[in-house]
Design a protein around this motif. Structure first.
Motif, mmCIF file in Angstrom:
data_model
loop_
_atom_site.group_PDB
_atom_site.id
_atom_site.type_symbol
_atom_site.label_atom_id
_atom_site.label_comp_id
_atom_site.label_asym_id
_atom_site.label_seq_id
_atom_site.Cartn_x
_atom_site.Cartn_y
_atom_site.Cartn_z
ATOM 1 N N TYR A 30 0.813 -1.284 -0.004
ATOM 2 C CA TYR A 30 -0.178 0.079 -0.020
ATOM 3 C C TYR A 30 0.889 1.275 -0.040
ATOM 4 C CZ TYR A 30 -2.993 3.652 1.803
ATOM 5 O OH TYR A 30 -3.778 4.869 2.182
ATOM 6 N N TYR A 56 -4.183 1.302 -4.720
ATOM 7 C CA TYR A 56 -3.953 1.507 -3.293
ATOM 8 C C TYR A 56 -5.429 1.402 -2.624
ATOM 9 C CZ TYR A 56 -4.219 6.702 -3.315
ATOM 10 O OH TYR A 56 -4.681 8.017 -3.560
ATOM 11 N N LEU A 59 -6.186 -1.952 -1.866
ATOM 12 C CA LEU A 59 -5.387 -2.434 -0.928
ATOM 13 C C LEU A 59 -5.566 -2.074 0.460
ATOM 14 C CD1 LEU A 59 -1.739 -1.953 -2.650
ATOM 15 C CD2 LEU A 59 -2.692 -4.204 -2.051
ATOM 16 N N GLU A 60 -6.368 -0.871 0.459
ATOM 17 C CA GLU A 60 -6.544 -0.171 1.712
ATOM 18 C C GLU A 60 -7.902 -1.262 2.291
ATOM 19 O OE1 GLU A 60 -8.435 4.047 3.627
ATOM 20 O OE2 GLU A 60 -7.423 3.893 1.834
#
Length: 157
Positions: A30, A56, A59-60
């Motif tokens: 991330y 990202y 990914l969060e």
């Protein structure tokens, strides 16, 4: 209070410990993806800027799911960069600001490494820890990384 969910206390701890490694990997990827999002330049700037943002953000979501699973297994979730860096299987690249192609290649390599490692984690959670819930979560995460890797790989062909 230890959850009574049909998994031994030792296996709950083992699954949570394995998930802490996955969480560390996801946090490292991330941060790296976010760094590249901030520092991308050149041709295809906006397209790659948006691609990295999309990744990202994904990914969060993964990070939150993994952290919550650790809590569901009755353990505390790590949450400092020092803890993440101590457990991640990925390599950081401080003071490195690669060109577009190298950013894409680095993210691709990281995603592919995670795919391989998560595949092993799924087998361990299934065969050794008898934790179908964690194995299922990891299977979904593996599929998300396969998609991210596929998209990144397409930029390099």
């Amino acid at each position: 209070m230890t959850p009574k969910i049909g998994i031994t206390e030792a296996n709950l701890k083992s699954s949570a410990s394995r998930l802490s490694i996955v969480l560390s990997d996801e946090m490292t990827l991330y941060v790296k993806t976010r760094k590249f999002h901030w520092n991308i330049k050149g041709n295809s700037f906006m397209e790659l800027h948006k691609l990295f943002e999309t990744q990202y953000n994904e990914l969060e979501l993964i990070i939150d799911e993994v952290a919550e699973r650790i809590n569901k297994l009755g353990e505390k979730t790590i949450g400092t960069m020092e803890e993440f860096l101590a457990q991640t299987r990925l390599k950081e690249t401080p003071n490195s600001y690669p060109l577009q192609k190298d950013m894409i290649l680095e993210l691709l390599n990281d995603n592919e490494l995670l795919i391989s490692e998560i595949r092993k984690d799924i087998d361990t959670c299934t065969d050794e820890y008898h934790d179908a819930g964690t194995a299922d979560l990891l299977t979904g995460i593996l599929q998300k990384h396969e998609t991210m890797a596929w998209i990144l790989r397409r930029y390099l062909n």
